[in-house]
Design a protein around this motif. Structure first.
Motif, short mmCIF file in Angstrom:
data_model
loop_
_atom_site.label_atom_id
_atom_site.label_comp_id
_atom_site.label_asym_id
_atom_site.label_seq_id
_atom_site.Cartn_x
_atom_site.Cartn_y
_atom_site.Cartn_z
N THR A 172 39.50 36.49 40.97
CA THR A 172 40.50 35.99 40.02
C THR A 172 41.46 37.10 39.60
O THR A 172 41.19 38.30 39.78
CB THR A 172 39.83 35.41 38.77
N LEU A 218 44.31 37.94 36.28
CA LEU A 218 44.87 37.54 34.99
C LEU A 218 46.39 37.52 35.08
O LEU A 218 47.04 38.56 35.16
CB LEU A 218 44.42 38.52 33.90
N ASP A 219 46.95 36.32 35.10
CA ASP A 219 48.39 36.13 35.23
C ASP A 219 49.00 35.94 33.85
O ASP A 219 48.38 35.37 32.95
CB ASP A 219 48.69 34.91 36.09
N LYS A 220 50.21 36.40 33.69
CA LYS A 220 50.88 36.28 32.41
C LYS A 220 51.26 34.83 32.14
O LYS A 220 51.73 34.12 33.02
CB LYS A 220 52.13 37.15 32.39
N THR A 221 51.06 34.41 30.91
CA THR A 221 51.45 33.07 30.49
C THR A 221 52.93 33.09 30.12
O THR A 221 53.35 33.89 29.29
CB THR A 221 50.62 32.60 29.29
N PHE A 265 47.25 35.64 28.71
CA PHE A 265 47.00 35.58 30.15
C PHE A 265 46.17 34.34 30.47
O PHE A 265 45.47 33.80 29.60
CB PHE A 265 46.24 36.82 30.63
N TYR A 266 46.25 33.89 31.70
CA TYR A 266 45.36 32.85 32.20
C TYR A 266 44.84 33.29 33.57
O TYR A 266 45.44 34.13 34.24
CB TYR A 266 46.07 31.50 32.29
N THR A 267 43.71 32.74 33.95
CA THR A 267 43.04 33.17 35.18
C THR A 267 43.43 32.27 36.35
O THR A 267 43.41 31.05 36.22
CB THR A 267 41.51 33.13 35.00
N ARG A 268 43.76 32.88 37.47
CA ARG A 268 44.05 32.10 38.68
C ARG A 268 43.50 32.86 39.89
O ARG A 268 43.13 34.03 39.80
CB ARG A 268 45.55 31.88 38.84
N ARG A 281 44.17 44.48 36.43
CA ARG A 281 43.74 43.91 35.14
C ARG A 281 42.28 43.48 35.15
O ARG A 281 41.71 43.20 34.11
CB ARG A 281 44.62 42.71 34.71
N GLU A 282 41.67 43.34 36.33
CA GLU A 282 40.25 43.01 36.43
C GLU A 282 39.62 43.89 37.50
O GLU A 282 40.32 44.59 38.23
CB GLU A 282 40.06 41.52 36.78
#
Length: 362
Positions: free
Chosen positions: A72, A74-77, A89-92, A219-220
């Motif tokens: 995954t 962490l993409d910016k919202t 952020f949201y996970t994709r 970020r991860e």
């Protein structure tokens, strides 16, 4: 009516795709429907998957999407100021490094179906065996004619492994043909934010006959390690020409070639292993992807012949099954036997390799 666009789209698909019990067939080159075809001709095995894009570069509209399960980002919202309460952020699932890339080069020319004339084209997805086939006859801007045959397999029984057979036959061309298999970590998010970088490259490079790429999401700390080797044939006879190593910050691979004349066929078989931190400890990823013997440095690398033979041995079987005895030209002799297996059940937590303590190919 709100259903009109959907109906029109389904009708358009029926006009350019043929189907039978187990196959989806595209029998002409449809540049304006490329993204549709890439979606329909996707391949996956539960651990990784790819859209049905071409192995070679394609300069027109295309989405080179490759994905690894459980990894995954962490993409910016992005929302308007009037929407309160959204997380930052949201996970994709991010677009992974491209492990299937193979470029085809002639003297001062490189294959690109968006720029070359496509004289004939046929693509078929065999959903029973899990294999994608592609045949094409193409003409370069300088009038050089080639015939292509590509096979791509992702096997649920061996979920760390992927194999591509790429064959080129000269119709009227005399000169050198080079095939360039690489692992390409220079990927971004082509849909929403094409300039945003997703992957950190922890390590990349080549040995005498293997290439490797170790990546980490920004970020991860999700990590994937890729290892690749190949075998090269001319007119069904294996050749061992010295390859040119490709060692860049985000790419690793080889360039291997030979002289051809009309009627000659060159074939490259690309073997790829993919290991992710969802199933293995991070420190063990290079060993899982590259079959690292115990006690040696953690650098993916191995004997090409030993690796490819072990790869083929894992697929060779004459046991019962719906696809038992199906002939696939992937072994050194030109044929192996493939059978279907029950899908591999992932472990609840990272653990040892499913094929023994020595790695994915032991």
């Amino acid at each position: 009516s709100i259903f009109t666009p959907i109906t029109q789209k389904k009708s358009a698909m029926k006009k350019y795709l043929k189907t039978d019990e187990w196959n989806i067939i595209e029998d002409s080159f449809q540049a304006d429907r490329m993204r549709w075809s890439e979606s329909i001709f996707s391949l996956g095995n539960g651990r990784f998957g790819q859209r049905g894009y071409f192995e070679e570069p394609y300069s027109s509209d295309s989405y080179r999407g490759a994905f690894v399960a459980g990894i995954t980002f962490l993409d910016k919202t992005r929302v308007g100021w009037w929407k309160n309460g959204f997380p930052q952020f949201y996970t994709r699932i991010p677009n992974a490094p491209d492990w299937s890339s193979i470029s085809l080069r002639l003297i001062d020319e490189e294959l690109d179906l968006a720029q070359w004339d496509v004289d004939s084209f046929n693509r078929r997805l065999d959903m029973k065996a899990g294999i994608s086939y592609r045949d094409a006859e193409v003409t370069s801007p300088r009038g050089n004619k080639l015939r292509l045959h590509v096979e791509h397999i992702a096997n649920m029984a061996h979920p760390n492994l992927c194999l591509i057979k790429y064959s080129v036959t000269s119709v009227n061309y005399t000169g050198k043909v080079s095939l360039v298999p690489i692992l390409d970590g220079d990927t971004a998010n082509p849909v929403r934010y094409p300039d945003e970088k997703i992957w950190n490259i922890l390590r990349s490079g080549t040995t005498s006959d293997c290439a490797y790429l170790w990546t980490q999401t920004r970020r991860e700390d999700a990590q994937i390690c890729y290892a690749m080797t190949y075998r090269f044939f001319k007119n069904n006879k294996e050749t061992f020409a010295n390859p040119i190593r490709i060692e860049k910050e985000k790419q690793a691979g080889f360039s291997v070639g030979t002289e051809v004349k009309p009627g000659d066929t060159v074939t490259l078989v690309k073997y790829i292993a993919i290991a992710s931190s969802l199933y293995y400890e991070r420190c063990a990823l290079p060993g899982q992807a590259g079959d690292r013997p115990h006690g040696r440095p953690q650098r993916p690398g191995c004997s090409r012949l030993r690796w490819s033979r072990k790869f083929s041995a894992r697929l060779r079987s004459s046991a019962r099954g719906r696809t038992a005895g199906k002939r696939l030209p992937f072994s050194s002799s030109g044929t192996i036997y493939f059978r279907s297996h029950k899908p591999h059940t992932p472990a609840a937590a990272p653990g040892p390799a499913p094929y023994g303590a020595g790695g994915a190919f032991r």
